[in-house]
Design a protein around this motif. Sequence first.
Motif, PDB file in Angstrom:
ATOM      1  N   GLN A  52      -1.065  -2.864  17.024  1.00  0.00           N
ATOM      2  CA  GLN A  52      -0.752  -4.000  17.886  1.00  0.00           C
ATOM      3  C   GLN A  52      -0.019  -5.093  17.118  1.00  0.00           C
ATOM      4  O   GLN A  52       0.860  -5.759  17.664  1.00  0.00           O
ATOM      5  CB  GLN A  52      -2.030  -4.535  18.526  1.00  0.00           C
ATOM      6  CG  GLN A  52      -2.587  -3.583  19.572  1.00  0.00           C
ATOM      7  CD  GLN A  52      -3.875  -4.074  20.200  1.00  0.00           C
ATOM      8  OE1 GLN A  52      -4.479  -5.029  19.728  1.00  0.00           O
ATOM      9  NE2 GLN A  52      -4.304  -3.397  21.254  1.00  0.00           N
ATOM     10  N   SER A  53      -0.351  -5.283  15.843  1.00  0.00           N
ATOM     11  CA  SER A  53       0.378  -6.262  15.021  1.00  0.00           C
ATOM     12  C   SER A  53       1.839  -5.859  14.866  1.00  0.00           C
ATOM     13  O   SER A  53       2.743  -6.702  14.918  1.00  0.00           O
ATOM     14  CB  SER A  53      -0.262  -6.387  13.647  1.00  0.00           C
ATOM     15  OG  SER A  53      -1.535  -6.960  13.746  1.00  0.00           O
ATOM     16  N   GLU A  54       2.059  -4.542  14.677  1.00  0.00           N
ATOM     17  CA  GLU A  54       3.438  -4.065  14.575  1.00  0.00           C
ATOM     18  C   GLU A  54       4.198  -4.318  15.878  1.00  0.00           C
ATOM     19  O   GLU A  54       5.342  -4.779  15.864  1.00  0.00           O
ATOM     20  CB  GLU A  54       3.448  -2.579  14.222  1.00  0.00           C
ATOM     21  CG  GLU A  54       2.992  -2.273  12.814  1.00  0.00           C
ATOM     22  CD  GLU A  54       2.786  -0.778  12.571  1.00  0.00           C
ATOM     23  OE1 GLU A  54       3.015   0.024  13.498  1.00  0.00           O
ATOM     24  OE2 GLU A  54       2.394  -0.433  11.440  1.00  0.00           O
ATOM     25  N   HIS A  55       3.557  -4.016  17.009  1.00  0.00           N
ATOM     26  CA  HIS A  55       4.192  -4.265  18.311  1.00  0.00           C
ATOM     27  C   HIS A  55       4.460  -5.757  18.520  1.00  0.00           C
ATOM     28  O   HIS A  55       5.501  -6.138  19.055  1.00  0.00           O
ATOM     29  CB  HIS A  55       3.328  -3.723  19.452  1.00  0.00           C
ATOM     30  CG  HIS A  55       3.332  -2.233  19.551  1.00  0.00           C
ATOM     31  ND1 HIS A  55       4.447  -1.511  19.884  1.00  0.00           N
ATOM     32  CD2 HIS A  55       2.347  -1.313  19.346  1.00  0.00           C
ATOM     33  CE1 HIS A  55       4.166  -0.217  19.887  1.00  0.00           C
ATOM     34  NE2 HIS A  55       2.879  -0.061  19.551  1.00  0.00           N
ATOM     35  N   LEU A  56       3.509  -6.587  18.079  1.00  0.00           N
ATOM     36  CA  LEU A  56       3.700  -8.032  18.193  1.00  0.00           C
ATOM     37  C   LEU A  56       4.907  -8.477  17.364  1.00  0.00           C
ATOM     38  O   LEU A  56       5.724  -9.289  17.811  1.00  0.00           O
ATOM     39  CB  LEU A  56       2.433  -8.767  17.738  1.00  0.00           C
ATOM     40  CG  LEU A  56       2.474 -10.291  17.844  1.00  0.00           C
ATOM     41  CD1 LEU A  56       2.632 -10.724  19.296  1.00  0.00           C
ATOM     42  CD2 LEU A  56       1.208 -10.884  17.248  1.00  0.00           C
ATOM     43  N   GLY A  57       5.041  -7.928  16.172  1.00  0.00           N
ATOM     44  CA  GLY A  57       6.202  -8.255  15.326  1.00  0.00           C
ATOM     45  C   GLY A  57       7.500  -7.850  15.995  1.00  0.00           C
ATOM     46  O   GLY A  57       8.489  -8.586  15.962  1.00  0.00           O
TER      47      GLY A  57
END
Length: 148
Positions: A52-57
């Motif tokens: 999810q952090s990657e998607h947020l980035g």
Amino acid sequence: SSDLFAPPILGRSTGFVTRGQAATMQDSMMDSRQPTGMKGKVHALATTLQTQSEHLGIEKGHMHTIRTENASSTTGMQGQLNDIKRYFKDDINRMSEEFSIQQRLQNAENVRLQQQVTQLKGEKTSIHQQVIALQRRIEEIEEECGHE
């Protein structure tokens, strides 16, 4: 079963994966001998959080791109508005100059016509005086002819 407690896994198109994809992912996780129990759940949560952090980035990058495009679009529109404003200003200045020229020409024409009117009035007065003088002369001649 165990997929009731599994954290949601984000997919590419809809945001979530199908049950079949989740099962396949779970099977592959089981094959790689993931820890079970509390350690497994923590590891799964950490993996989900990382994803999810990657998607947020990625989404932050998209937002930055959209903001940049919006800023350049706004700048482009402002430039077009400034061009239109300058065009209208130049057009108004040109029309104002043309109007001033026409006004000066009209004023000169008015003066010329007024001089002609004054001259014609003077000629009319002179002719009128000549007519009166001729009428008097005619009366004098008639009186002379009438006495003879």
